[in-house]
Write a protein that holds these residues in place. Sequence first.
Motif, PDB file in Angstrom:
ATOM      1  N   ARG A 148       0.851  -1.185   0.000  1.00 22.73           N
ATOM      2  CA  ARG A 148       0.000   0.000   0.000  1.00 22.73           C
ATOM      3  C   ARG A 148       0.890   1.239   0.000  1.00 22.73           C
ATOM      4  NH1 ARG A 148      -4.101  -1.904   4.887  1.00 22.73           N
ATOM      5  NH2 ARG A 148      -4.403  -4.037   4.105  1.00 22.73           N
ATOM      6  N   ILE A 149       0.439   2.248  -0.696  1.00 22.47           N
ATOM      7  CA  ILE A 149       1.205   3.479  -0.815  1.00 22.47           C
ATOM      8  C   ILE A 149       0.708   4.455   0.247  1.00 22.47           C
ATOM      9  CG2 ILE A 149       1.823   5.410  -2.300  1.00 22.47           C
ATOM     10  CD1 ILE A 149       1.417   3.604  -4.690  1.00 22.47           C
ATOM     11  N   PHE A 150       1.659   4.951   1.065  1.00 21.28           N
ATOM     12  CA  PHE A 150       1.341   5.900   2.128  1.00 21.28           C
ATOM     13  C   PHE A 150       1.976   7.242   1.796  1.00 21.28           C
ATOM     14  CE2 PHE A 150       0.532   1.931   4.248  1.00 21.28           C
ATOM     15  CZ  PHE A 150      -0.499   2.219   5.122  1.00 21.28           C
ATOM     16  N   HIS A 151       1.207   8.286   2.068  1.00 20.02           N
ATOM     17  CA  HIS A 151       1.689   9.642   1.841  1.00 20.02           C
ATOM     18  C   HIS A 151       1.179  10.521   2.993  1.00 20.02           C
ATOM     19  CE1 HIS A 151       3.093  13.148  -0.389  1.00 20.02           C
ATOM     20  NE2 HIS A 151       1.962  13.745  -0.020  1.00 20.02           N
ATOM     21  N   GLY A 152       2.114  11.204   3.653  1.00 16.28           N
ATOM     22  CA  GLY A 152       1.734  12.074   4.756  1.00 16.28           C
ATOM     23  C   GLY A 152       2.016  11.435   6.104  1.00 16.28           C
ATOM     24  N   ARG A 153       1.170  11.775   7.070  1.00 18.98           N
ATOM     25  CA  ARG A 153       1.393  11.348   8.452  1.00 18.98           C
ATOM     26  C   ARG A 153       0.310  10.356   8.876  1.00 18.98           C
ATOM     27  NH1 ARG A 153       0.265  13.010  13.883  1.00 18.98           N
ATOM     28  NH2 ARG A 153       2.142  12.919  15.210  1.00 18.98           N
ATOM     29  N   GLN A 154       0.754   9.194   9.349  1.00 20.23           N
ATOM     30  CA  GLN A 154      -0.140   8.144   9.825  1.00 20.23           C
ATOM     31  C   GLN A 154       0.165   7.882  11.307  1.00 20.23           C
ATOM     32  OE1 GLN A 154      -2.525   6.895   7.838  1.00 20.23           O
ATOM     33  NE2 GLN A 154      -1.772   8.066   6.068  1.00 20.23           N
ATOM     34  N   LYS A 155      -0.892   7.716  12.112  1.00 20.77           N
ATOM     35  CA  LYS A 155      -0.731   7.534  13.553  1.00 20.77           C
ATOM     36  C   LYS A 155      -1.611   6.388  14.027  1.00 20.77           C
ATOM     37  CE  LYS A 155      -1.149  10.000  17.969  1.00 20.77           C
ATOM     38  NZ  LYS A 155      -1.546  11.280  18.624  1.00 20.77           N
ATOM     39  N   TRP A 156      -1.017   5.504  14.854  1.00 17.92           N
ATOM     40  CA  TRP A 156      -1.744   4.381  15.463  1.00 17.92           C
ATOM     41  C   TRP A 156      -1.500   4.407  16.975  1.00 17.92           C
ATOM     42  CZ3 TRP A 156       1.400   3.724  11.132  1.00 17.92           C
ATOM     43  CH2 TRP A 156       0.735   3.419   9.938  1.00 17.92           C
TER      44      TRP A 156
END
Length: 404
Positions: free
Chosen positions: A83-91
């Motif tokens: 999967r392509i991620f762009h930006g900020r991801q938070k878990w």
Amino acid sequence: MHSNDLLSISVQDNGQIILYEDEGGLLRGSVVLECRNTRIKSVTLKFQGRARCHWGQDGNHYKEERTVIEHSWSFLPPSKSTRIFHGRQKWDFCLQLPAHLPASLDRQEDRHADITYRLKAIAERPTFTPNFVVRRPVRVARCLRNSHSLQQRALFGDQHPLLEYQVSLPSIVCRPGSTIPIDFYLKNISPRVARIRTVACYLKSYITLVCRGQFVRKSSHTLSYLRDDHFIPAPSSSPSSTSSSSSWNKTEQLRIPSQIPSDVATDMIKIKHRLKVLISVAKKDGQVEEIIATIPITVCQVDQVTCSTYGDEGDDFAELLPAYQTECRSTDVILAYSPMADHDPGQQQQQQQLSIASSTQRNGMMAQLSRCPSYKSTASSRTRLSRSSLPGYDSIVSLSAPVT
């Protein structure tokens, strides 16, 4: 770019977890991924605690490692497709830690053991592409709060042929970085005693390591030391006391280092502490005889609210709040009564005047408050009320207000 710049772990309270004896603790934080058009297959987080011991003896090397706790989170389940991620991801993540979890133990050469906790996050990327990996240490500390052992005094003593001694401490719990007052009570019961030569106190740690359930290593270390070579306590003020039968009281201050290991009780690592007291007595014939006594001591962190038994922080906390008897008394009650009023007529008259002024001021304030009528009295005197509809409070106040 380094993986720490793209993947990071943040933990609440800067990674300091406090465990209480009855409720455990909570591990809470988040995993943040900041990237730009990056292919990611999975994102996982693992929390692990390990206890290790290792030592060499008689040409043999003993080593063992055990997992104390282990838990995993899968924020992005593994899959064959990326999967392509762009930006900020938070878990976000959260884990309830058990109350019996041992505290963190730093590795030192004299202990040959350590207990460590850490978080490890992995962002898996496509084949032949390096993964993003970041690690974060977590420190676990055990703390006592509202425990019976905090109020339990440490008292030990015995009767020796030369001296009858008694040593007492405010509590059997020792907090790192505090100062323990040790009270000595000595009574001379033999005419052979010339003087008390030395009084010494040792706080020692006893470490027991067990490797593979059969190899055992025991060691001890002195953590704090106190020695008084001029132990000249004030003699008893009783007129019947003599040099051959006299008693003395004296308090010694033992400083506890801030960096000492807490008590640990696991199958592989055990750390206990004891306070050793040595009393050296010089006899009239020139010989020296030593009296030795020990008492178990618990080394552990103590909640600041409940550490008023002894220590600097407890005294400061006690001074934050005023006494209940002082703050709950009204002004005129304090002025109306004074133990010195009967002996000083001028002061008594001045206090009566202040009391009358205070009462007059209070009556004036009550008169101002009484200008606003109550709803029941005003409605019954100015209006006829029905059970179905009642007039509003503002309308009644406007009717009862005086015309200027």
